[in-house]
Design an enzyme around this catalytic site. Structure first.
Site, PDB file in Angstrom:
ATOM      1  N   CYS A 822       0.885  -1.163   0.000  1.00 40.96           N
ATOM      2  CA  CYS A 822       0.000   0.000   0.000  1.00 40.96           C
ATOM      3  C   CYS A 822       0.920   1.209   0.000  1.00 40.96           C
ATOM      4  O   CYS A 822       1.747   1.336  -0.907  1.00 40.96           O
ATOM      5  CB  CYS A 822      -0.958  -0.026   1.188  1.00 40.96           C
ATOM      6  SG  CYS A 822      -0.226  -0.471   2.773  1.00 40.96           S
ATOM      7  N   SER A 823       0.829   2.077   0.967  1.00 37.49           N
ATOM      8  CA  SER A 823       1.776   3.185   1.062  1.00 37.49           C
ATOM      9  C   SER A 823       2.890   2.833   2.036  1.00 37.49           C
ATOM     10  O   SER A 823       4.065   2.858   1.692  1.00 37.49           O
ATOM     11  CB  SER A 823       1.064   4.468   1.505  1.00 37.49           C
ATOM     12  OG  SER A 823       1.961   5.543   1.589  1.00 37.49           O
ATOM     13  N   ALA A 824       2.514   2.472   3.259  1.00 39.68           N
ATOM     14  CA  ALA A 824       3.510   2.091   4.260  1.00 39.68           C
ATOM     15  C   ALA A 824       3.780   0.595   4.257  1.00 39.68           C
ATOM     16  O   ALA A 824       4.780   0.141   4.806  1.00 39.68           O
ATOM     17  CB  ALA A 824       3.049   2.524   5.646  1.00 39.68           C
ATOM     18  N   GLY A 825       2.857  -0.186   3.679  1.00 41.68           N
ATOM     19  CA  GLY A 825       3.048  -1.627   3.645  1.00 41.68           C
ATOM     20  C   GLY A 825       2.650  -2.328   4.917  1.00 41.68           C
ATOM     21  O   GLY A 825       3.153  -3.413   5.223  1.00 41.68           O
ATOM     22  N   ILE A 826       1.720  -1.734   5.674  1.00 43.10           N
ATOM     23  CA  ILE A 826       1.287  -2.371   6.925  1.00 43.10           C
ATOM     24  C   ILE A 826      -0.241  -2.375   7.082  1.00 43.10           C
ATOM     25  O   ILE A 826      -0.807  -3.350   7.540  1.00 43.10           O
ATOM     26  CB  ILE A 826       1.915  -1.687   8.157  1.00 43.10           C
ATOM     27  CG1 ILE A 826       1.563  -0.202   8.187  1.00 43.10           C
ATOM     28  CG2 ILE A 826       3.410  -1.892   8.191  1.00 43.10           C
ATOM     29  CD1 ILE A 826       1.937   0.499   9.473  1.00 43.10           C
ATOM     30  N   GLY A 827      -0.925  -1.290   6.703  1.00 44.29           N
ATOM     31  CA  GLY A 827      -2.356  -1.145   6.958  1.00 44.29           C
ATOM     32  C   GLY A 827      -3.209  -1.980   6.023  1.00 44.29           C
ATOM     33  O   GLY A 827      -3.657  -3.079   6.347  1.00 44.29           O
ATOM     34  N   GLN A 866      -3.234  -1.751  10.585  1.00 44.00           N
ATOM     35  CA  GLN A 866      -2.809  -0.594  11.366  1.00 44.00           C
ATOM     36  C   GLN A 866      -3.833  -0.091  12.371  1.00 44.00           C
ATOM     37  O   GLN A 866      -3.494   0.231  13.503  1.00 44.00           O
ATOM     38  CB  GLN A 866      -2.448   0.535  10.398  1.00 44.00           C
ATOM     39  CG  GLN A 866      -1.953   1.791  11.066  1.00 44.00           C
ATOM     40  CD  GLN A 866      -1.724   2.890  10.068  1.00 44.00           C
ATOM     41  OE1 GLN A 866      -1.642   2.640   8.883  1.00 44.00           O
ATOM     42  NE2 GLN A 866      -1.650   4.107  10.544  1.00 44.00           N
TER      43      GLN A 866
END
Length: 896
Positions: A822-827, A866
């Site tokens: 995604c953007s951060a790779g967690i949410g 997240q």
């Protein structure tokens, strides 16, 4: 001809016996009166939610359903099954004093037998929808809005002062439109009934909030009003007075989720419908039988004493109606028994599922209706206008003032789960290096999510409306020196009864660190104030004093001094963590760590899904999620923190564990990339789903990204973010346009096909990777999900499941890892991996424990899934997939 004068004497001369035996009479007048009585109609007055009245004529023996249909037809109310008609046993209007005497009109019984006194019935919401987005019509939402406003003003719905002011500001926006200084004077809210205990100071707070709703139509404002109201503890609770076995006064609340028990206004227990086996009553005693838990040899039976027999039966009926309406697809079929025992009552109306299906099949009606005013008085004279602050204006009126047409589009939402400055960004709350602010979007307040209290909690920790009112408290501190630019937020709070604000700070000039909020304790003034204080926020000013150059101890003493001051209020000016870069990663301080009990007996798949349903209803599952560790203790991230690698991290505090990080063999910038291997094993099947969870590539890491794809043999990339959301760059475009090619890290990437799937909301892009040196070529599929909104979570679980189904189709027979970002790779990345893992467990006929899955993921990459809203959404999708038959156990895993 016999003259009248002789008629009497003639009768006297005739034998009475002879006259009685040979004559007859016919009463003409009595017969006509009887005819008139048969033709006589019944007059019934109905009071609507805007306090207008309407007289209806019914056939004398008409049943309640006939009156209901007349009312709904008169109002043109199509989503009618949420509503009903109320009356009181003593004929008085509804109020807090006669709550026990209020009854619902029974559609199956004659209206005449249910009339009391002058025969007034009151239209009310009977079943409170759990989410206003389920209502298709703006007109229906408007009636819900009127009902909740009436509940608040009457004192039936208790609301904390801060929330009450926010709800009132939406009412003002709905009725008056955007705030204009030339039109709205200093006392323009005088005369409007907005909340109980309304004062001039409260009106000032409401006015300040009103200014923030610029651009919202009446429909938008009312939708946001409902969305905040649904989070209140007492929303939609049908209360009934009771006593326990020791004589203590209680209140039993019937809701869409089950039964809730209150004592002295505090919730002490709750029982979801999934845990209740049977409800019954006998005279003035009410009983609920609970499901037998594992290891128990008997069912739990709870009894309560109700005020009267009639009230006890009303409570019992309310339980039946709420359970049927919210939990069943259709009302239970009424079976006839030769010797019926007890009450024969059953709910005969439509359920919520049926109501929603009807609304979807029916075209949205374009209604024009008049919104009622909150004004308690009419201002006519210029002197009165000046007194209330209303001035004349040449500005043209809005096209939707007072009279409006139902909107066909979805109302503009104004809420999110994160801080106001973040506006619900799914990657929010983390320290981003490059921030592009969106100043065009109007700011709208956001309330923190509702906390759940339990019977064994300390009563002092339960939210008290009298403390921590935050921004709505009138400040006597001179804020002339307070900076008010768009990147900063001012937060006001008052200490609790023990003199605590509920947060810690770290850093200071003596530590060569900025002053940062290191911890916010749950359910404290810092947690409940608005705007909410968040971990990672940078403190710049305390009560107007610049603290950026102060040592740590001096900052702490300054905070403590404000507690002991005459005002007793703390005013912080902070830069939210989502809009600044402190120059170094902020290590999180885990307060709680939830560890699942691996020694417990494993449930069946069906039992685990029932537990999942109960956990969502009661909120206990979300509480467990909130207590999970976000970063695995003892796992280092030293490689990510090396100076040569820091520029490769999109967020400075989202770093890959050294133990599971992806190591590049031929990386152009070294062996580092912000990515982790995440392997999810499916017990009993021999399947291991392999993923690489990574951040959205930066402009300088596109080559590293494609090198990772090539070296790991990946043939599927799943992208669950947009390139730009709300003006903020979420991911650099790392692939070429259709028919074009690009080069990166010794690879030639070409886009050869592109397909957009509208129902499932994703783009399928087929790419070829050509290794220039070896001349080897490989095809890669990129699935980009664009159905995720720019805030919150998707509204439609079925659409999201269609996308997951396509991901699973592309993964068939694949041994190489799938790259997910995604953007951060967690949410959103964590949501997708959790969802697919759950579906595989269902197919393998294995129990599904979302908390265990998240724990397993966070052992391999920090902070996966997240926010609690993401976790709640994915759990809802899992339950939907199972209950709707979207995913079933495969035949080879069903044991006979």
């Amino acid at each position: 001809m016999i003259r009248v004068g002789n008629f009497g004497s003639m009768i006297e001369s005739v034998s009475r016996r002879a006259f009685g035996g040979s004559s007859g009479t016919y009463n003409v007048r009595a017969t006509e009166l009887a005819r008139d009585r048969r033709l006589k109609t019944l007059s019934v007055t109905v009071v609507f939610l805007d306090d207008t009245k309407q007289l209806f004529q019914l056939e004398k023996r008409a049943k309640g359903q006939a009156l209901l249909e007349l009312v709904f037809t008169h109002l043109e109310l199509t989503e009618k099954h949420y509503f009903g008609l109320q009356f009181s046993d003593n004929g008085a209007p509804p109020n807090l004093a006669n709550t026990d005497l209020m009854r619902w009109l029974d559609p199956t019984k004659p209206v005449k037998k249910q009339m009391r006194g002058p025969g007034y019935f009151y239209l009310r919401v009977k079943f409170y929808v759990s989410d206003p987005s389920k209502l298709q019509e703006e007109y229906t939402r408007y009636h819900f809005y009127l009902q909740i406003r009436k509940d608040i003003l009457s004192g039936k719905l208790l609301v904390p002062p801060s929330t009450a002011c926010l709800l009132a500001s939406y009412t003002v926006q709905s009725e008056l439109g955007d705030y204009h200084p030339d039109e709205h004077g200093p006392k323009y809210l005088v005369g409007m009934a907005l909340m109980p205990g309304q004062t001039e100071e409260i009106e000032k707070k409401i006015s300040e909030l009103h200014k923030l709703h610029k651009g919202q139509t009446p429909a938008d404002a009312e939708f946001n009003f409902l969305d905040h109201a649904k989070r209140l503890d007492m929303y939609g609770v049908d209360l009934h007075r009771a006593r326990d076995s020791s004589g203590k006064e209680l209140q039993l609340g019937v809701t869409s989720n089950g039964l809730v028990i209150f004592q002295n206004g505090t919730k002490i227990n709750s029982f979801s419908w999934g845990k209740i086996v049977k409800i019954s009553f006998k005279r003035k005693q009410f009983f609920i039988q609970l499901k037998r838990e594992q290891g128990e040899s008997y069912d739990t039976l709870l009894g309560f004493n109700i005020v009267t027999y009639r009230s006890c039966k009303v409570l019992w009926k309310s339980c039946i109606e709420h359970h049927t309406f919210f939990r069943l697809h259709s009302p239970a079929i009424k079976r006839r028994t030769p010797l019926p025992l007890g009450s024969k009552f059953s709910y005969t109306g439509r359920t919520e599922v049926q109501s929603m299906e009807e609304a979807k099949l029916r075209m949205k009606s374009e209604k024009t209706f008049i919104r009622c005013s909150s004004r308690k008085l009419v201002v006519n004279t210029p002197e009165e206008k000046a007194k209330t602050g209303i001035t004349s204006s040449t500005r043209s009126s809005r096209p939707y003032d007072n009279k409006v047409t139902s909107l066909s589009h979805e109302p503009r939402r104004a809420w999110a789960e994160s801080s106001p400055t973040n506006l619900g960004d799914d990657e929010g709350g983390f320290l981003e290096r490059t921030v592009v602010e969106d100043h065009s979007r109007a700011f709208t307040p956001v309330l923190p999510p509702r906390t759940i209290s339990y019977a064994d909690e300390d009563p002092d920790l339960v939210e008290r409306p009298t403390t921590a009112t935050g921004i709505y408290e009138v400040s006597h501190i001179d804020s002339a020196n307070q900076p008010c630019d768009d990147g900063l937020v001012c937060i006001r709070m008052t200490p609790d009864e023990e003199g605590r604000f509920g947060f810690n700070v770290k850093g200071g000039s003596d530590l060569a660190m900025p002053i940062l909020v290191s911890r916010v304790a749950p359910n404290t003034p810092a947690d409940r104030c608005y705007p909410k204080l968040n971990e990672g926020d940078q403190v710049l000013f305390i009560n107007g004093i610049d603290v950026t150059g102060m040592p740590h101890e001096q900052v702490v003493n300054l905070i403590r001094a404000s507690r002991d001051s005459r005002v007793g209020e703390l005013l912080l000016t902070v830069r939210p963590s989502s809009v600044y870069d402190p120059g170094e990663a902020v290590e999180e301080e885990p307060v709680y760590q939830y560890v699942t009990d691996s020694t417990a007996v494993r449930e069946t798949l069906e039992q685990s899904m029932a537990a999942l349903s109960d956990g969502l209803m009661t909120g206990s599952l979300i509480v467990q999620f909130d207590h999970l560790f976000r970063k695995k203790l003892g796992l280092s991230t030293s490689h990510a923190s090396l100076p040569q690698n820091t520029n490769a991290n999109r967020y400075t505090d989202i770093l890959p564990y050294d133990l599971t990080r992806v190591i590049l063999e031929c990386g152009t910038n070294g062996d580092y990339i912000n990515a982790n291997y995440v392997n999810m094993e499916i017990p009993g099947s021999g399947i291991i789903n392999r993923y690489i969870a990574t951040q959205g590539p930066l402009a300088q890491t596109v080559g590293d990204f494609w090198e990772m794809v090539w070296e790991t043999g990946c043939s599927l990339i799943v992208m669950v973010t947009g390139l730009v959301e709300r003006g903020r760059i979420k991911c650099h475009k790392y692939w070429p346009n259709i028919g074009e090619s690009m080069e990166a890290a010794g690879l030639r990437i070409k886009s050869i096909r592109c397909h957009y799937n509208n129902p499932a909301g994703y783009i399928c892009n087929t790419l070829t990777l050509h290794h220039i040196q070896s001349e080897v070529e490989r095809e890669v599929t990129q699935l980009q999900y664009i159905g995720w909104p720019d805030h919150g979570v998707p509204d439609n679980a079925a659409v999201f499941l269609q996308f997951i189904n396509e991901v699973r189709r592309c993964r068939q027979n694949m041994l190489e890892p799938t790259v997910v970002h995604c953007s951060a790779g967690i949410g959103r990345t964590g949501v997708l991996i959790l969802m697919e893992t759950a579906l595989c467990l269902i197919e393998a006929n294995q129990p599904v424990y979302p908390i265990e899955i998240v724990t397993n993921m966070r052992d391999q990459r920090a902070m996966m899934v997240q926010t609690s809203s993401q976790f709640r959404f994915v759990c809802t999708c899992i339950l939907h997939a199972f209950t709707e038959g979207f995913c079933k156990p495969l035949p080879e895993y069903i044991y006979h």
